[in-house]
Design a protein around this motif. Structure first.
Motif, mmCIF file in Angstrom:
data_model
loop_
_atom_site.group_PDB
_atom_site.id
_atom_site.type_symbol
_atom_site.label_atom_id
_atom_site.label_comp_id
_atom_site.label_asym_id
_atom_site.label_seq_id
_atom_site.Cartn_x
_atom_site.Cartn_y
_atom_site.Cartn_z
ATOM 1 N N ASP A 1 0.696 -0.938 -0.148
ATOM 2 C CA ASP A 1 0.254 0.021 0.134
ATOM 3 C C ASP A 1 0.975 1.211 -0.146
ATOM 4 N N VAL A 2 1.514 1.510 0.920
ATOM 5 C CA VAL A 2 2.922 2.132 0.787
ATOM 6 C C VAL A 2 4.256 2.363 0.238
ATOM 7 N N ARG B 1 9.084 -0.122 8.942
ATOM 8 C CA ARG B 1 7.933 -0.948 7.752
ATOM 9 C C ARG B 1 7.423 0.555 7.522
ATOM 10 N N LEU B 2 8.139 1.743 6.855
ATOM 11 C CA LEU B 2 7.933 3.020 7.049
ATOM 12 C C LEU B 2 8.187 3.325 5.213
ATOM 13 N N GLY B 3 7.353 4.565 4.629
ATOM 14 C CA GLY B 3 7.321 4.638 3.515
ATOM 15 C C GLY B 3 8.660 5.613 3.625
ATOM 16 N N THR C 1 0.593 7.135 -7.552
ATOM 17 C CA THR C 1 -0.595 9.037 -7.778
ATOM 18 C C THR C 1 -0.724 9.274 -6.352
ATOM 19 N N LYS C 2 -1.236 7.852 -4.934
ATOM 20 C CA LYS C 2 -2.048 7.788 -4.382
ATOM 21 C C LYS C 2 -0.839 7.871 -3.698
ATOM 22 N N TRP C 3 -0.039 7.365 -2.983
ATOM 23 C CA TRP C 3 1.774 8.091 -2.050
ATOM 24 C C TRP C 3 1.649 9.242 -2.258
ATOM 25 N N PHE D 1 10.932 12.753 6.476
ATOM 26 C CA PHE D 1 11.668 11.313 5.641
ATOM 27 C C PHE D 1 11.007 10.099 5.660
ATOM 28 N N VAL D 2 9.745 10.152 5.981
ATOM 29 C CA VAL D 2 8.595 9.104 5.520
ATOM 30 C C VAL D 2 7.363 9.831 5.087
#
Length: 893
Positions: free
Chosen positions: A463-464, A474-476, A499-501, A517-518
């Protein structure tokens, strides 16, 4: 042309999307036709709001015959869209030879609620009292309701979301197969809801609906400081069921204070830590009619805004594939361990037959230690543990719902009887993105490398775009995403994903233009805006434009892109350099000091180089959008940054002041040096590589561009030696150690089997997988033209060389499949097979070919159909070709 037709119809990149809020959705299709040089001359689109998909009555839109070759991102221009409505559409096309296709197969989209005004539901929670600040049992929420028995249900659509994670059930059956819904967004600004067609699940008379809620990203553990409640203290759910009967009457069921709540068998669910499930506490039939909920308590209404609700934007997460354990291991420490044969992300499904109260524990890990024992040191505080307590009623089956693990090995404890592989299944979970790329070659280790790159993407596109799927992180991370974005777009269709992120990046961007940063941002608010990380705000949308020809994403992100560049310009006393603030630098560069994670390339050099790069891309984006004033202003700014950069970092004799591989790579890749200085810098880079005996020393910042720079500057042989290097440090070293995904560190496992570190040592970390971009773009030679982006005009420039006898690559572009394959025989004969999809064209460059002897098929290329321009150059032969399949033969000089 009897086979002319429009195929693979898509709405906003998706196949028959259900529940979208785009008021002017864009439609795309591919052109199917045999032969060469086929182009679209015109199209017609019809859109019907008739629920039966009929085009016989009044239409929502009939474009008429439009003279245009546009076949992607054609904007809907019909009647204003209505909420909760199914729109069917079809397309027919005309070719430039004036042949007309029949109508395509019918596709559709279903609108969501379109605005917050459509919501009648209330937020409800089963939690009561004060939040304990720790993980609590999942909630079960339910409501019984009646359906008219005398009138048939024509359609039923349900809209649902949660502050937390949810699973929806209707009449005892799970609704849909989407996982970890509503997904992860910047919840305080954007919260997705999902739409499901549940017509077939309703029954005349008594019905019941149920929501199961867990903490998820909303209030569960996030990041490495064991922080909780990042977005709120209480989880809650909201649901609205819209029923339309055959007689035109309607019925709406929504969450309100009449719903009831209880706890269920999920006693704990955390993304990092796993799930605890007690089957003895199952409430059988809780989401079906007739269930006795007398002892259930009333729900509590939660006060939360509806204005931030948006429809699902990305492809959902699903179980995409299932794999069985390849063996059961018994370690020297006496542990029973399943080996999945693949580092994967998801969870285990298993069956068991045990007495009531027996507890089975599954713990998940990526690797075994050098002695062959189960290793969890690199998980840090993440437990990755599933605990299941049997109810003791025959064969039981279980799989988690509200967690995921990153693992290859599973330690099994408490299982009754022999642990057999057939009792266990690995469920691979990620955003269900279409795989668009394939790469195969004559070198088996490179094929495994490509496999590892793809599986690294699978495991981290949950999802990200996460950094890793196993430890307490587990971060974006923005830096990881921007270095890998182009490779990811070869492997999969990531248009809706990014597009979502990127909308979340824009939402979380600070008022002064700084970038976290995330994304979504869950770190402290003073940790933001590192160079190469924040540059994701510019690089990622530009890459989406390049790969998909998507100008809307540039329009939507333009303010964010501009905000980032202006943020940099406002830093420090020199508006043409970036020499202030915190920067990660060349993260994990091998030329780092012993006590540092950052390579020795000066951080202000890296920051100023990316400042120039992002400013130049911003100027290009402004030009694409027709903003000439900004285009010229940022082009002028980039020119001045370049001059100041050279004054600051290049000596009068033309020497780059930083003797590192990364420094030389950046100035060459971004075009910061010219003439004799350029020649000196590339020569020095090659010298630095040769000094390391053809090993790299680059980290996250330099690695993605290293081979590109070498090939583009006449040192393709050096690039090949780097990529084919098997000893540490190299891309293939982890492959020789049995890796099935990309590693965070070049030496995550050292040659002696010991580990680099416990603290930060992911074995599923896609950043160094950015080399996949070079394999596709350079070795296979598939690229696009930024002036005709989205592969409307294609470049085919295969580069043969040391270590490869053949390469086969394919890419499913938005226009159709592009293929580039080459075989180099021992006698120097080169065969190149290419496929160019209809409605596109390509520039083909064949290195070392001679025009007079080049053949296409069995005949001279001079007479070949579909080739418009043929030119002999110093490098070889350049041709302009139309669509179709071609086979070229020539003898390499």
């Amino acid at each position: 042309m009897q086979d002319l037709k429009a195929k693979k119809l898509r709405c906003e990149y998706r196949n028959n999307p259900v529940g979208i809020d785009v008021l002017k959705p864009r439609l795309s299709w591919q052109m199917a036709a045999s032969g060469r040089n086929v182009k679209q001359a015109a199209y017609q689109i019809q859109v019907s709001a008739d629920n039966a998909g009929s085009f016989t009555g009044p239409l929502a839109w009939d474009s008429g015959k439009i003279i245009s070759d546009h076949s992607v991102h054609v904007e809907y221009e019909g009647d204003p869209l209505q909420p909760s409505t199914k729109y069917s559409y079809r397309v027919r096309i005309w070719s430039t030879s004036d042949e007309e296709s029949g109508w395509s197969e019918t596709a559709y989209w279903i609108t969501g609620l379109l605005s917050s005004a459509g919501w009648k539901a209330q937020w409800v929670t089963g939690m009561y009292g004060q939040s304990t600040g720790k993980s609590e049992p999942a909630d079960l929420l339910r409501k019984a309701f009646d359906i008219k028995e005398e009138v048939k249900v024509k359609s039923a659509v349900v809209f649902v979301t949660a502050l937390g994670l949810y699973e929806l059930q209707l009449n005892g059956q799970r609704v849909g197969d989407w996982l970890l819904t509503p997904g992860w967004t910047s919840y305080s600004k954007r919260l997705q809801y999902q739409t499901y067609d549940v017509t077939s699940l309703l029954q005349a008379g008594d019905n019941a609906i149920g929501l199961m809620l867990a903490d998820g990203w909303y209030r569960g553990n996030l990041a490495w400081k064991e922080q909780r409640n990042c977005f709120g203290e209480y989880r809650a759910g909201m649901m609205q069921l819209h029923i339309v009967y055959a007689d035109g009457s309607e019925q709406t069921l929504a969450t309100d204070d009449s719903w009831k709540a209880s706890e269920g068998p999920i006693r704990m669910a955390e993304l990092y830590h796993g799930e605890t499930y007690d089957a003895r506490m199952e409430a059988n039939g809780w989401s079906a009619s007739g269930y006795d909920d007398t002892d259930w308590r009333a729900v509590t209404i939660v006060d939360s805004t509806l204005d931030l609700l948006i429809a699902q934007e990305n492809e959902p997460m699903r179980i995409v594939e299932e794999i069985r354990p390849v063996q059961v291991l018994y370690t020297p420490a006496g542990e029973t361990v399943l080996d999945m044969g693949q580092n994967m992300v998801g969870w285990m499904r298993f069956t068991v037959k045990g007495e009531a109260g027996r507890t089975i524990t599954l713990q998940h890990a990526e690797v075994l230690d050098k002695d062959g024992n189960f290793y969890i040191g690199n998980l840090r505080s993440a437990k990755q543990t599933i605990t299941y307590t049997c109810k003791g009623e025959g064969t039981e089956s279980y799989e988690p719902r509200f967690t995921f693990q990153g693992f290859q090995y599973v330690k099994v404890e408490g299982y009754p009887g022999e642990v057999l592989p057939e009792h266990f299944t690995g469920c691979v979970i990620h955003s269900d993105l279409e795989q668009t790329g394939s790469f195969e070659c004559s070198h088996p280790l490179i094929n495994q490398l490509q496999h590892n790159i793809l599986w690294g993407q699978k495991g981290n596109f949950v999802d990200v775009p996460t950094d890793c799927p196993q430890r307490d992180e587990r971060l974006g991370w923005t830096g990881d995403a921007q270095v890998f974005v182009r490779t990811s777009a070869f492997n999969m269709n990531v248009a809706s994903f990014f597009t979502k992120w990127l909308k979340d990046l824009r939402a979380d961007q600070f008022p002064d233009g700084g970038v976290p940063f995330v994304v979504p941002d869950v770190l402290s608010k003073d940790t933001h805006s590192s160079s190469a990380w924040g540059d994701a705000a510019v690089i990622c949308p530009w890459t989406m434009y390049l790969c998909y020809g998507d100008t809307r994403i540039l329009e939507e992100q333009y303010g964010s892109m501009k905000g980032w560049v202006e943020y940099i310009r406002s830093q420090g006393v020199n508006s043409l350099l970036w020499n202030t603030g915190f920067h990660f630098g060349d993260w994990l560069g091998l030329d780092a000091r012993e006590d540092s994670y950052t390579g020795s390339t000066p951080k202000d050099l890296i920051a100023s180089a990316f400042y120039y790069h992002s400013t130049r891309l911003l100027s290009l984006a402004a030009d694409v959008l027709g903003n000439r004033e900004d285009a010229e202003a940022y082009q002028s700014l980039s020119d001045n940054i370049k001059k100041q950069f050279c004054h600051e970092f290049i000596t009068p004799a033309g020497r780059l002041i930083a003797p590192t591989q990364t420094a030389h790579v950046l100035v060459l890749m971004f075009g910061l040096v010219e003439g004799e200085t350029h020649s000196r810098v590339i020569k020095t880079l090659v010298d630095l590589i040769e000094e390391q005996q053809f090993h790299l020393t680059t980290g996250f910042v330099g690695t993605p561009y290293l081979c590109h720079v070498l090939t583009e500057n006449g040192y393709h042989d050096v690039a090949l030696k780097l990529v084919l290097q098997e000893s540490y440090p190299s891309w293939l070293f982890p492959v020789t150690k049995g890796a099935t995904t990309m590693w965070e560190h070049w030496d995550g496992i050292k040659a002696d089997g010991s580990f680099w570190s416990d603290n930060m040592n992911s074995f599923n970390h896609y950043a160094y997988g950015a080399i996949g971009d070079w394999l596709y773009q350079v070795v296979a030679g598939i690229d696009t033209d930024h002036k005709q982006a989205g592969y409307k005009h294609i470049h085919i420039r295969p580069k043969a060389g040391y270590g490869f006898d053949y390469v086969k690559a394919g890419y499913e572009s938005i226009y159709g499949e592009i293929r580039s394959e080459w075989i180099l025989a021992a006698d120097g004969k080169m065969t190149v097979n290419i496929t160019i999809p209809p409605n596109t064209s390509a520039t083909v460059q064949l290195t070392d070919a001679r025009l007079e002897s080049l053949k296409e098929g069995e005949a001279s290329v001079l007479a070949a159909e579909g080739i418009h321009v043929r030119e002999q150059t110093a490098e070889g032969v350049t041709m302009l070709v139309g669509s179709g399949s071609y086979q070229f033969h020539y003898l390499q000089q």
